[in-house]
Motif scaffolding. Structure first.
Motif, PDB file in Angstrom:
ATOM      1  N   UNK A 180     -10.796 -42.670 -24.110  1.00  0.00           N
ATOM      2  CA  UNK A 180     -10.077 -41.742 -23.233  1.00  0.00           C
ATOM      3  C   UNK A 180      -8.885 -42.402 -22.543  1.00  0.00           C
ATOM      4  N   UNK A 181      -8.940 -43.691 -22.319  1.00  0.00           N
ATOM      5  CA  UNK A 181      -7.855 -44.385 -21.621  1.00  0.00           C
ATOM      6  C   UNK A 181      -6.906 -45.136 -22.544  1.00  0.00           C
ATOM      7  N   UNK A 182      -7.101 -44.976 -23.831  1.00  0.00           N
ATOM      8  CA  UNK A 182      -6.213 -45.613 -24.803  1.00  0.00           C
ATOM      9  C   UNK A 182      -4.807 -45.033 -24.635  1.00  0.00           C
ATOM     10  N   UNK A 183      -3.791 -45.889 -24.647  1.00  0.00           N
ATOM     11  CA  UNK A 183      -2.431 -45.385 -24.440  1.00  0.00           C
ATOM     12  C   UNK A 183      -1.958 -44.517 -25.608  1.00  0.00           C
TER      13      UNK A 183
ATOM     14  N   UNK B 252       0.005 -48.074 -33.173  1.00  0.00           N
ATOM     15  CA  UNK B 252      -1.146 -48.977 -33.285  1.00  0.00           C
ATOM     16  C   UNK B 252      -0.911 -50.318 -32.604  1.00  0.00           C
ATOM     17  N   UNK B 253       0.341 -50.726 -32.438  1.00  0.00           N
ATOM     18  CA  UNK B 253       0.628 -51.998 -31.766  1.00  0.00           C
ATOM     19  C   UNK B 253       0.290 -51.901 -30.277  1.00  0.00           C
ATOM     20  N   UNK B 254       0.590 -50.756 -29.682  1.00  0.00           N
ATOM     21  CA  UNK B 254       0.207 -50.543 -28.276  1.00  0.00           C
ATOM     22  C   UNK B 254      -1.305 -50.497 -28.146  1.00  0.00           C
ATOM     23  N   UNK B 255      -1.977 -49.893 -29.127  1.00  0.00           N
ATOM     24  CA  UNK B 255      -3.436 -49.832 -29.110  1.00  0.00           C
ATOM     25  C   UNK B 255      -4.019 -51.240 -29.223  1.00  0.00           C
ATOM     26  N   UNK B 256      -3.435 -52.059 -30.089  1.00  0.00           N
ATOM     27  CA  UNK B 256      -3.932 -53.425 -30.255  1.00  0.00           C
ATOM     28  C   UNK B 256      -3.791 -54.220 -28.962  1.00  0.00           C
ATOM     29  N   UNK B 257      -2.672 -54.086 -28.272  1.00  0.00           N
ATOM     30  CA  UNK B 257      -2.495 -54.756 -26.983  1.00  0.00           C
ATOM     31  C   UNK B 257      -3.530 -54.271 -25.974  1.00  0.00           C
ATOM     32  N   UNK B 258      -3.749 -52.979 -25.951  1.00  0.00           N
ATOM     33  CA  UNK B 258      -4.732 -52.381 -25.040  1.00  0.00           C
ATOM     34  C   UNK B 258      -6.133 -52.954 -25.303  1.00  0.00           C
TER      35      UNK B 258
END
Length: 136
Positions: free
Chosen positions: A86-89, A93-99
Protein backbone atom coordinates in the motif's frame (compact mmCIF):
# COMPACT_ATOMS: atom_id res chain seq x y z
CA UNK A 1 -3.21 -28.82 27.23
CA UNK A 2 -2.93 -25.75 25.03
CA UNK A 3 -0.40 -27.28 22.60
CA UNK A 4 -2.84 -30.10 21.79
CA UNK A 5 -5.33 -27.48 20.65
CA UNK A 6 -2.89 -25.00 19.09
CA UNK A 7 -0.86 -27.35 16.90
CA UNK A 8 -3.80 -28.57 14.75
CA UNK A 9 -5.14 -25.00 14.64
CA UNK A 10 -1.78 -23.75 13.37
CA UNK A 11 -1.58 -26.57 10.79
CA UNK A 12 -5.07 -25.73 9.54
CA UNK A 13 -4.17 -22.05 9.36
CA UNK A 14 -0.99 -22.62 7.37
CA UNK A 15 -2.87 -24.92 4.98
CA UNK A 16 -5.51 -22.24 4.39
CA UNK A 17 -2.81 -19.63 3.83
CA UNK A 18 -1.06 -21.83 1.25
CA UNK A 19 -4.35 -22.47 -0.55
CA UNK A 20 -5.18 -18.78 -0.84
CA UNK A 21 -4.76 -17.89 -4.48
CA UNK A 22 -2.55 -14.92 -5.32
CA UNK A 23 -4.18 -11.99 -7.07
CA UNK A 24 -1.52 -10.52 -9.40
CA UNK A 25 -3.67 -7.51 -10.19
CA UNK A 26 -4.42 -6.81 -6.52
CA UNK A 27 -2.07 -8.57 -4.05
CA UNK A 28 -3.47 -6.51 -1.18
CA UNK A 29 -6.73 -8.45 -1.42
CA UNK A 30 -4.90 -11.76 -0.94
CA UNK A 31 -2.87 -10.41 1.98
CA UNK A 32 -6.01 -9.05 3.67
CA UNK A 33 -7.72 -12.43 3.27
CA UNK A 34 -4.70 -14.16 4.82
CA UNK A 35 -4.61 -11.63 7.66
CA UNK A 36 -8.29 -12.32 8.31
CA UNK A 37 -7.56 -16.07 8.57
CA UNK A 38 -4.74 -15.43 11.05
CA UNK A 39 -6.85 -13.13 13.22
CA UNK A 40 -9.68 -15.66 13.20
CA UNK A 41 -7.26 -18.34 14.44
CA UNK A 42 -5.98 -15.98 17.16
CA UNK A 43 -9.59 -15.40 18.25
CA UNK A 44 -10.14 -19.18 18.38
CA UNK A 45 -7.02 -19.48 20.50
CA UNK A 46 -8.23 -16.75 22.89
CA UNK A 47 -11.63 -18.43 23.17
CA UNK A 48 -10.00 -21.76 24.00
CA UNK A 49 -7.79 -20.19 26.66
CA UNK A 50 -10.78 -18.44 28.23
CA UNK A 51 -12.61 -21.78 28.45
CA UNK A 52 -9.53 -23.80 29.51
CA UNK A 53 -7.26 -21.76 31.82
CA UNK A 54 -3.60 -22.68 32.07
CA UNK A 55 -2.91 -25.58 34.43
CA UNK A 56 0.49 -24.29 35.51
CA UNK A 57 2.93 -21.45 35.09
CA UNK A 58 5.05 -23.70 32.89
CA UNK A 59 2.14 -24.24 30.51
CA UNK A 60 1.49 -20.50 30.40
CA UNK A 61 5.16 -19.90 29.67
CA UNK A 62 5.13 -22.51 26.90
CA UNK A 63 2.15 -20.75 25.37
CA UNK A 64 3.85 -17.35 25.53
CA UNK A 65 7.17 -18.61 24.16
CA UNK A 66 6.28 -21.41 21.77
CA UNK A 67 2.65 -21.21 20.69
CA UNK A 68 1.68 -17.55 20.48
CA UNK A 69 4.79 -16.31 18.61
CA UNK A 70 4.02 -18.54 15.63
CA UNK A 71 0.53 -17.06 15.24
CA UNK A 72 1.68 -13.50 15.94
CA UNK A 73 4.53 -13.84 13.44
CA UNK A 74 2.02 -14.68 10.70
CA UNK A 75 -0.18 -11.76 11.75
CA UNK A 76 2.80 -9.42 11.66
CA UNK A 77 3.98 -10.84 8.33
CA UNK A 78 0.69 -10.23 6.51
CA UNK A 79 0.19 -6.85 8.12
CA UNK A 80 3.64 -5.80 6.94
CA UNK A 81 3.02 -7.13 3.41
CA UNK A 82 -0.15 -5.04 3.21
CA UNK A 83 1.74 -2.00 4.48
CA UNK A 84 4.59 -2.51 2.00
CA UNK A 85 2.31 -2.84 -1.00
CA UNK A 86 0.00 0.00 0.00
CA UNK A 87 2.89 2.40 0.62
CA UNK A 88 4.91 1.50 -2.45
CA UNK A 89 5.63 4.65 -4.46
CA UNK A 90 3.91 5.27 -7.73
CA UNK A 91 6.63 5.08 -10.32
CA UNK A 92 8.82 2.73 -12.24
CA UNK A 93 10.57 -0.40 -11.02
CA UNK A 94 13.72 1.55 -10.10
CA UNK A 95 11.76 3.62 -7.57
CA UNK A 96 10.24 0.39 -6.25
CA UNK A 97 13.70 -1.15 -5.88
CA UNK A 98 14.91 1.85 -3.88
CA UNK A 99 11.80 1.66 -1.71
CA UNK A 100 12.29 -2.06 -1.00
CA UNK A 101 16.00 -1.56 -0.25
CA UNK A 102 15.10 1.09 2.34
CA UNK A 103 12.54 -1.24 3.87
CA UNK A 104 15.06 -4.09 4.04
CA UNK A 105 17.51 -1.79 5.79
CA UNK A 106 14.84 -0.90 8.36
CA UNK A 107 14.20 -4.62 8.96
CA UNK A 108 17.94 -5.31 9.39
CA UNK A 109 18.16 -2.47 11.90
CA UNK A 110 15.17 -3.86 13.84
CA UNK A 111 16.62 -7.39 13.93
CA UNK A 112 20.01 -6.16 15.09
CA UNK A 113 18.42 -4.05 17.80
CA UNK A 114 16.29 -6.92 19.10
CA UNK A 115 18.66 -9.81 18.47
CA UNK A 116 18.37 -11.21 22.01
CA UNK A 117 14.59 -11.54 21.73
CA UNK A 118 14.95 -13.09 18.31
CA UNK A 119 17.27 -15.71 19.81
CA UNK A 120 14.69 -16.40 22.52
CA UNK A 121 12.10 -17.18 19.86
CA UNK A 122 14.53 -19.03 17.64
CA UNK A 123 15.73 -21.45 20.30
CA UNK A 124 12.41 -21.63 22.17
CA UNK A 125 14.23 -21.62 25.48
CA UNK A 126 12.00 -21.75 28.52
CA UNK A 127 12.89 -19.21 31.15
CA UNK A 128 15.35 -17.18 29.14
CA UNK A 129 13.16 -14.07 29.11
CA UNK A 130 13.81 -13.66 32.86
CA UNK A 131 17.56 -13.55 32.19
CA UNK A 132 17.07 -11.06 29.35
CA UNK A 133 14.81 -8.84 31.47
CA UNK A 134 17.34 -8.77 34.35
CA UNK A 135 20.19 -7.85 31.98
CA UNK A 136 18.30 -5.03 30.25
Amino acid sequence: MIKDFAEPLYEELTTRLKETQPAPDNPTRQFKTCLKFVRHSLADLDTYIAAHPFESETEERQYAEQVLPGFRALEFYYYELIWLVCNRPIGDRFEWMDYYRQELEAIRHFLNRHAAYYQLYKFKSLGLEDVLADGA
